[in-house]
Write an enzyme that holds these catalytic residues in place. Structure first.
Site, PDB file in Angstrom:
ATOM      1  N   ASN A 160       0.825  -1.205   0.000  1.00 36.49           N
ATOM      2  CA  ASN A 160       0.000   0.000   0.000  1.00 36.49           C
ATOM      3  C   ASN A 160       0.861   1.258   0.000  1.00 36.49           C
ATOM      4  OD1 ASN A 160      -1.831   2.045   0.471  1.00 36.49           O
ATOM      5  ND2 ASN A 160      -3.020   0.918   1.972  1.00 36.49           N
ATOM      6  N   ASP A 161       1.454   1.567   1.138  1.00 31.65           N
ATOM      7  CA  ASP A 161       2.195   2.824   1.231  1.00 31.65           C
ATOM      8  C   ASP A 161       3.365   2.909   0.250  1.00 31.65           C
ATOM      9  OD1 ASP A 161       0.500   3.694   3.248  1.00 31.65           O
ATOM     10  OD2 ASP A 161       1.690   2.730   4.798  1.00 31.65           O
ATOM     11  N   VAL A 162       3.960   1.760  -0.072  1.00 28.88           N
ATOM     12  CA  VAL A 162       5.148   1.781  -0.934  1.00 28.88           C
ATOM     13  C   VAL A 162       4.805   2.029  -2.400  1.00 28.88           C
ATOM     14  CG1 VAL A 162       6.500   0.309   0.589  1.00 28.88           C
ATOM     15  CG2 VAL A 162       5.176  -0.724  -1.246  1.00 28.88           C
ATOM     16  N   ALA A 182       0.676   3.591   7.384  1.00 26.91           N
ATOM     17  CA  ALA A 182       0.810   5.012   7.659  1.00 26.91           C
ATOM     18  C   ALA A 182      -0.547   5.639   7.912  1.00 26.91           C
ATOM     19  CB  ALA A 182       1.511   5.707   6.491  1.00 26.91           C
TER      20      ALA A 182
END
Lengths: 102, 476
Positions: free
Chosen positions: B402-404, B443
């Site tokens: 997700n965040d990456v 995050a």
């Protein structure tokens, strides 16, 4: 007998060596390296054996037994886990040269 | 017999010397992919030699106890290490590391209790090899013993919390207002008590000091979230190294001093590398929590896709890039993923894997998982190498990451993850995201990629979703 200053030299040289070795490693190796260095401080087992080998009170024997038990777990477990991780690096290591300089 | 007794000390000292050299060489070899596998074997020989030499030391008592503890623990650790699944490796490292820290702490505590028993005129005890003064544990040695207990105990309890968190036994963070201040007070207070011990070696105070040090490790680690655990484990790994080194000084054992300090330094360096790869500073990992919100809200909606359609889209693509993430590791879907990849490769699709530096549970972990499933190395690309190839890619398949892959990190300076290196999945012609639900990532922020025009969501557990893709591909 290692006096304070000789110990200081050993501390400093070993630390510089440690920094130097890890200063340029590919991300792929971060986890295996953490595991490998985890194994290396399993040398605490030797200290625990020496401590238990010279323990005379009951408290010291109990503490020494725990120390040896924990230290041996660190060394044995650390070895097996690292070995299994690095097993993956054995076959098909391609482009070794360009992975090495990352 | 005389002959042996005369030379034995040299044999033992040489063994420790050899062990230290083997550890250094082993670590060095482990830091390059080509020689890494041999490295652990070298270090292993060092350990074996040092352990055998220790049995030869003169005046060793309690041999039955030593062998009982050594054998039982070795067997247990060996079996647990062999049996554990590849995905659970990180917490096993945490567990074994905590054990090492605990061992160092107990050694230090023994030295302190031993000094209590022999205050005044000491002759026996574990510091028997230091013939200099009457105070067997005086000055520098005493301070090292105390600091070793402090650091080792923090590493023990902290690593156990990290283990519990990664194992899923502790899935929430424990925070309260003023936590850092409170922890700071406990930390400094404990250290002051340790300092006081050098003046007044009261056994009760040793107990309290040991207990408080353990508590501190607990307090420090409880507020840290699961995503930051790799950095924390690496830090405690360095802690254990330091504690071992200090107790090595107390015991006058050169192998321990060198190996411990080597790991202390290497571990610190590795911790920094990891934190940097995750775009986190060590300070923010330890003392700050990541913001729960922040960044602008995103307009648009997430569009769902059926597995069958996703399979068709990939089957007729020229080029597919797979982005595996934490969700893949949790679902243990790496074998299924490789099966899917082989089907695509058979159809002539060019498939590559893009690995973000912190994909999986810790840096490098995803590579290990994929390698375990049999994915050849030449299909796996690092972020820097593959990021420029996304515009020529027909389908980017994101699995449990997700965040990456959040483009917000490149565009929105307000976002908490702004500046974090991300994979440019948003530049691919199409993207498909396999995800369990609509929630946010670690995050806690919205992912602009999910709302993009050319992105489709395939909801489900990674294992199930990939299984459906596989049957979809087979049906074609």
């Amino acid at each position: 007998m290692i006096d304070g200053f000789i110990a200081l030299y050993i501390f400093a040289l070993a630390a510089i060596l440690g920094f130097e070795i890890i200063s340029k490693v590919p991300v792929v190796l971060h986890t295996p390296l953490m595991s490998g260095s985890n194994f290396i401080h399993g040398i605490v087992l030797v200290g625990a054996m020496i401590a238990l080998g010279h323990a005379d009170t009951t408290l010291e024997k109990v503490f020494g037994f725990i120390a040896v038990f924990l230290g041996a777990g660190n060394a044995a477990g650390g070895y097996v886990v690292t070995e299994r991780m690095l097993e993956m690096f054995k076959p098909r290591v391609k482009k070794q040269a360009d992975e090495g300089d990352k | 017999m005389e002959f042996i007794n005369e030379y034995l000390p040299y044999v033992i000292k040489s063994s420790y010397f050899l062990a230290a050299i083997l550890f250094i060489t082993g670590l060095r070899r482990m830091s390059a992919p080509g020689t890494a596998r041999g490295g652990i074997v070298w270090a292993g020989w060092g350990m074996l030699i040092a352990t055998i030499a220790t049995f030869l030391l003169p005046d060793m008592h309690n041999m039955v106890l030593i062998i009982a503890a050594l054998v039982s623990s070795t067997v247990l650790a060996w079996i647990s290490g062999k049996k554990v699944a590849m995905t659970d490796m990180p917490q096993m490292v945490a567990l074994y590391n905590g054990m090492g820290g605990g061992s160092a702490a107990f050694i230090g505590a023994m030295a302190l209790f031993n000094a209590v028993d022999h205050l005044g005129g000491c002759q026996a005890g574990i510091i028997v090899d230091t013939p200099t003064t009457h105070d067997c544990l005086a000055g520098v040695s005493m301070i090292f013993a105390i600091v070793g207990v402090y650091i080792g105990a923090i590493s023990l309890s902290g690593s156990l919390v990290a283990f519990a968190k990664l194992q899923g036994w502790l899935d929430r963070r424990f925070t309260f207002p003023g936590q850092n201040f409170f922890n700071g007070i406990v930390g400094i207070g404990t250290l002051l008590l340790g300092l006081y011990l050098t003046q007044d070696l009261n056994p009760n105070y040793i107990w309290i000091f040991f207990g408080l040090s353990l508590l501190l490790g607990l307090l420090m680690t409880l507020p840290i979230g699961g995503a930051d655990m790799p950095v924390v484990i690496s830090l405690y790994n360095a802690f254990t190294g330091l504690a071992v080194s200090f107790e090595g000084f107390v015991l006058q054992n050169e192998a321990m001093i060198i190996a411990g300090m080597l790991v202390g330094a290497a571990g610190t360096m590795l911790t920094q590398h990891m934190a940097k790869a995750m775009n986190r500073s060590l300070g923010s990992v330890l003392f700050g929590s990541m913001g729960g919100s922040g960044g602008a809200a995103i307009d648009g909606e997430m569009k769902e896709i059926e597995a069958q359609d996703a399979a068709i889209q990939m089957a007729f693509a020229d080029r597919v890039i797979v982005i595996p993430g934490y969700g893949l590791a949790v679902a243990q879907a790496q074998h299924k993923l490789w099966e899917m990849t082989q089907l695509l490769l058979d159809r002539g699709v060019d498939v590559k894997f893009a690995i973000h530096p912190v994909a999986g549970r810790m840096p490098g972990h995803m590579n290990v998982l994929l390698a375990e499933a049999g994915v050849p190395y030449d299909l796996i690309e690092d972020m820097e190498d593959i990021n420029s190839q996304f515009p020529q890619t027909d389908v980017a398949l994101v699995i449990g990451a997700n965040d990456v892959v959040n483009p917000v990190a490149k565009t929105d300076p307000e976002s908490p993850i702004y500046g974090m290196p991300v994979l440019n999945v948003d530049e691919a012609k199409n993207s498909i995201v396999i995800k369990r639900g609509k929630g946010t990532g670690f995050a806690g922020i919205q992912n602009a990629l999910f709302f993009a025009e050319n992105n489709k969501m395939l909801y489900g557990d990674a294992q199930d979703a990939i299984a459906k893709l596989v049957s979809g591909l087979k049906a074609l």
